[in-house]
Design a protein around this motif. Sequence first.
Motif, PDB file in Angstrom:
ATOM      1  N   LYS A   1       0.620  -0.647   0.121  1.00 20.22           N
ATOM      2  CA  LYS A   1       0.431  -0.278   0.273  1.00 20.22           C
ATOM      3  C   LYS A   1       1.126   0.890   0.402  1.00 20.22           C
ATOM      4  O   LYS A   1       1.165   2.141  -0.935  1.00 20.22           O
ATOM      5  N   ARG A   2       2.011   1.321   0.739  1.00 20.63           N
ATOM      6  CA  ARG A   2       2.987   2.269   1.221  1.00 20.63           C
ATOM      7  C   ARG A   2       3.397   3.075  -0.054  1.00 20.63           C
ATOM      8  O   ARG A   2       3.606   3.787  -0.778  1.00 20.63           O
ATOM      9  N   GLN A   3       3.830   1.482  -0.955  1.00 22.68           N
ATOM     10  CA  GLN A   3       4.712   1.258  -2.396  1.00 22.68           C
ATOM     11  C   GLN A   3       3.746   2.181  -2.978  1.00 22.68           C
ATOM     12  O   GLN A   3       4.022   3.624  -4.433  1.00 22.68           O
ATOM     13  N   LEU A   4       2.093   1.716  -3.494  1.00 19.48           N
ATOM     14  CA  LEU A   4       1.687   2.396  -4.089  1.00 19.48           C
ATOM     15  C   LEU A   4       1.084   4.024  -3.988  1.00 19.48           C
ATOM     16  O   LEU A   4       0.465   4.780  -5.030  1.00 19.48           O
ATOM     17  N   VAL A   5       0.453   4.518  -2.933  1.00 14.40           N
ATOM     18  CA  VAL A   5       1.009   5.751  -2.533  1.00 14.40           C
ATOM     19  C   VAL A   5       1.912   6.121  -3.260  1.00 14.40           C
ATOM     20  O   VAL A   5       1.421   7.164  -3.586  1.00 14.40           O
ATOM     21  N   ASP A   6       3.230   6.064  -2.681  1.00 17.18           N
ATOM     22  CA  ASP A   6       4.281   6.717  -3.262  1.00 17.18           C
ATOM     23  C   ASP A   6       4.347   6.786  -4.647  1.00 17.18           C
ATOM     24  O   ASP A   6       4.192   7.808  -5.933  1.00 17.18           O
ATOM     25  N   ASP A   7       3.872   5.608  -5.569  1.00 18.50           N
ATOM     26  CA  ASP A   7       3.492   5.706  -7.268  1.00 18.50           C
ATOM     27  C   ASP A   7       2.673   6.221  -7.489  1.00 18.50           C
ATOM     28  O   ASP A   7       2.802   6.907  -8.379  1.00 18.50           O
ATOM     29  N   VAL A   8       1.446   6.522  -7.039  1.00 20.03           N
ATOM     30  CA  VAL A   8       0.292   7.667  -7.280  1.00 20.03           C
ATOM     31  C   VAL A   8       1.324   8.946  -7.255  1.00 20.03           C
ATOM     32  O   VAL A   8       1.391  10.158  -7.958  1.00 20.03           O
ATOM     33  N   GLY A   9       1.924   9.653  -6.070  1.00 20.92           N
ATOM     34  CA  GLY A   9       2.033  10.932  -5.819  1.00 20.92           C
ATOM     35  C   GLY A   9       3.203  11.248  -6.430  1.00 20.92           C
ATOM     36  O   GLY A   9       3.452  12.410  -6.729  1.00 20.92           O
ATOM     37  N   SER A  10       3.988  10.060  -7.042  1.00 26.41           N
ATOM     38  CA  SER A  10       4.893  10.695  -8.091  1.00 26.41           C
ATOM     39  C   SER A  10       4.241  10.908  -9.853  1.00 26.41           C
ATOM     40  O   SER A  10       5.502  11.020 -10.725  1.00 26.41           O
ATOM     41  N   VAL A  11       3.728   9.878 -10.163  1.00 28.86           N
ATOM     42  CA  VAL A  11       3.046  10.692 -11.524  1.00 28.86           C
ATOM     43  C   VAL A  11       2.803  11.740 -11.127  1.00 28.86           C
ATOM     44  O   VAL A  11       2.158  12.918 -10.832  1.00 28.86           O
ATOM     45  N   ALA A  12       3.443  12.599 -13.073  1.00 34.34           N
ATOM     46  CA  ALA A  12       3.410  13.126 -13.513  1.00 34.34           C
ATOM     47  C   ALA A  12       1.818  14.573 -13.377  1.00 34.34           C
ATOM     48  O   ALA A  12       0.608  14.087 -13.398  1.00 34.34           O
ATOM     49  N   GLY A  13       2.275  16.138 -12.550  1.00 42.00           N
ATOM     50  CA  GLY A  13       0.664  15.759 -12.866  1.00 42.00           C
ATOM     51  C   GLY A  13       0.317  15.919 -11.204  1.00 42.00           C
ATOM     52  O   GLY A  13      -0.887  16.840 -10.946  1.00 42.00           O
TER      53      GLY A  13
END
Lengths: 108, 894
Positions: free
Chosen positions: B571-583
Amino acid sequence: MAKNDLQGALDLLILKSLSQLGAMHGYGIVMHIERVTDELINVEEGSLYPALHRMEQHGWVRAEWAVTEASRKAKFYSLTAAGRKQLAAREKNWEQVVKGVQAILLYA
Amino acid sequence: MGFFRRTFRRIGALGKRAKLDREVEDELREHLRMRIDADVTKGMSPDEAIRRARLRFGNPTVVKERVDAEDAALGLESFFRDARYAVRGFVKSPGFTIVAVLTLALGIGANTAVFQLLDAVRLRSLPIQNPGELAELRIVGGNTGLGINDGPYAHFTVPMWQEVRRHHDPFSGVFAWRTADVLVGKLSEAKHVHGLEVSGEFFNVLGIAPWQGRLIEPQDESSCEPSKAVASYSYWKSQMGGQPITPNTTILVDGRAIQILGVTPPGFFGLSVGDRFDLAYPTCIPPNPRREVFSFSVMGRLKPGWTIERASAYFTSLSPGLFESTAPTGYSTETIKTFKSFRLAAHPAGGGVSMLRTAYDSSLQLLLAITGLVLLIACANLANLMLARASARQREMAIRMALGASRGRLLRQLLIGSSLLAISGAVIGVSLAQPLSRLLVASLSTSDYSIQLSIVTDWRVLLFAAGVAVLTCIVFGTFPAMRGTSVDPISSLKSGERGTAGSRERFSVQRLLVITQIAVSLVLLVGALLFVRSYRNLMTIDPGFRESGITVGFFGYPLEKIKPENEAAFKRQLVDDVGSVAGVQNAAGTTNVLLSGGTWSHGMRVGAAEGSSRFTYVSPSYFATMGIPLLTGRGFAETDRADTPYVLIVNQAFVRKYLGATQPLGQLVQVMPEPQYPARTYQVVGTVADTKYNDLRKEPEPMAFVPIEQLPATAQGPWLAMMIASPDGAAAITAIRHTIASRHPDMVLQFQDFQQGIHDSLVGDRMMAMLSGFFGLLAALLVVIGLYGVLSYFITQRRSEIGIRIALGAHRWQVIRLVLRDTASMLGIGVMLGTALALIAGRAATTMLFGLKPYDIATLVFAVLLLAVITVLASWLPAWKASRLNPVDALRCE
């Protein structure tokens, strides 16, 4: 409580006449009433026919076209069962009206 | 009996009118002939006989007329004559007719539309066999928030349902059902469809016969692997092409191919009014069902001879044993005791269940009242018009009365005219009601939820419309008709075109009507302003967190690929992944989306105080994402893990309620045990500002936040909700989908605009604001028309008086003042009456208003001012016209 309408008198006369005559046309009813009452009572055509038609609508009398003895076409009226019941009621009612009127005439 | 016979004879005689006429003539002629014949036989000369017979008989036409009058066939015949006469009159004044019929049609249409909706939501029975026998079982007083509620109609846990399935003497059959959406199609492009999970007895007990194939039967419950389903008619038609069902008909549900057994008949939409199911699938009883999850609605069909009351008594006596044996474990003894004290009762369910009832019942009733008042104003307008028409026809009436027409006859004629108007209005109104109802329903639908109601003009709706039409006819027709026929022919004829007889009195009646209109429209305007302002308050209120530029994402992942001990890291990784998406500016996981309707509470002990608080498990970036300011202490950090001390951030309402004056930081909070949630002690490490929780109307409640990694391992299903801050939501969603699809191809994604979701929850308020505003303006418009008409009429009546005044040297503005003074007096009385009424009516709306009192002075003053401006404008034109009157013309008419 009887419905003490004096106007109902004409209906009573017609119903009674028809009960005595069987089937009869308007003119015959007039003649019958004049003859029986010794011309004391004259029934006017202007009242007779509306009354006959009203009674027909109420289903007290039925009407059919037939031929008189004098070979004239005429509308013959005769009493229905409802008409007989009506007549009985009216006769009783009329007796009370007469009593009432007499009481007035005697003591008033 | 006699009545029917007579009526039939009348109707039968209608076509034979000419024949009847001839017969009466024949009969009377023969009578005359017989008398003449008799006299001639007695020796009278034929001429003399004819003369005497005529004399005695009187005017044959008069006799015939009198016979005709007795012939009841003419009663109906003259009815048609009157109707024709009225229609001719209406055709001659098309302006009046169009205005009258349209006003009525709109009024009746609006009323019928609202009633139709009420009928669909509340009154109509389900399209099942003998709906009157259907009963639903519910816990008396509800389950008081105990355990987890799986939906609006969820009253039963699985063990409770199993108990009732075994013991149900009052019912010939019982079943359980719930709504649960399913994903249809390939996972990457799966679509939500409305699912109905039903026990095997469902269709049998309801008495639903298959349209195609077969429906779900008890033996289908055997497997917990989803393998078969039944499609609704509309789903089958629209999504499956209406192809015949064969043993090979399958569709992809949750990634698996399942067999479609059959199709339900067209009218059947499920048991929840306002929803429509697409697929129904059999429920299954898992080996160890959870005892604290309320998920099912349980219904049964009463055996003959059993009433709801007797059935309730039976289940009440069954309850102690039932709740004893189904009690959940893992709660405090107090909570278990509460559970064991629950009692079941039976409720009639022939009308199905519906969230719409609780959500919109009072709104719809209030709307019905509003439309009723609008109709009343419209009727007052019409009554005024009819009065004006009646006095214009006074001379005609007088002449006809002088010629011997009875008052009853004229009255009947006028009433036939107004009922024709009412009937035409009702017919057009009923046909208008259909689209109006649909519009209403559409205005209540939101971006992700649309109400599915079949709006049908059934007998109840027709009866209602007919009732309204009769009522309006009585209101606007009777009085003017009585007025119009109560003329004294002589004085009326004497006074010329504009009868002065009784005119003073008639004026005051028309004034009374205008005053009523002003009063009622003031009530409607006040109501409209209150609802509009209340809606505005709700739209502009600051909830304490960021609303705009936030997207809510739901991420469903396949659990079997992730080991339980790795789930938190995943879950932590998922949040990080989404947070680092451009925009994407910021992203944070949470267990509860604010203002979305969900709630999450735990019982707890703070020092000596016991109580409960809202609990939300969030990522460290949550407060930054939502713009909730941290007031004291620290926020959460990546270092707050499942194996580090349990920490808590609380809001100000929490501090006020449980900590009072003590320094919040460092305080300990003990959370009571619950299934999946063991007892724990948290330490408060920070405080944040207050925010709204699940309802904009409520004051902030005590709220506590826990790091999402400290969420007990098995407490939540394999999904994560994320608040995603980004200035361009749509672009961010595309980018996120792209990123996730490349890393986790089998993840199910769903996105929603946060602010849109909040606004969607205000859809009922929006509807009330829009509709009450619309009807308020409509009422004001009707008042303008009514006032204009009445003033113009008054001025015509007083033409000569005004002419004389002008001739004697009155100034134009004096004439204008004369007229405006009239308006002012009506306005004054109307406003006083209306204010009183508005204050009374305001109470009914109190619970629907936000941030306003029903007796809001500013609103009242504004409404009065608005009405004053409107009425002055409406009377300005007739007043101005009166002041331009040429005295010579006006006086020449006399």
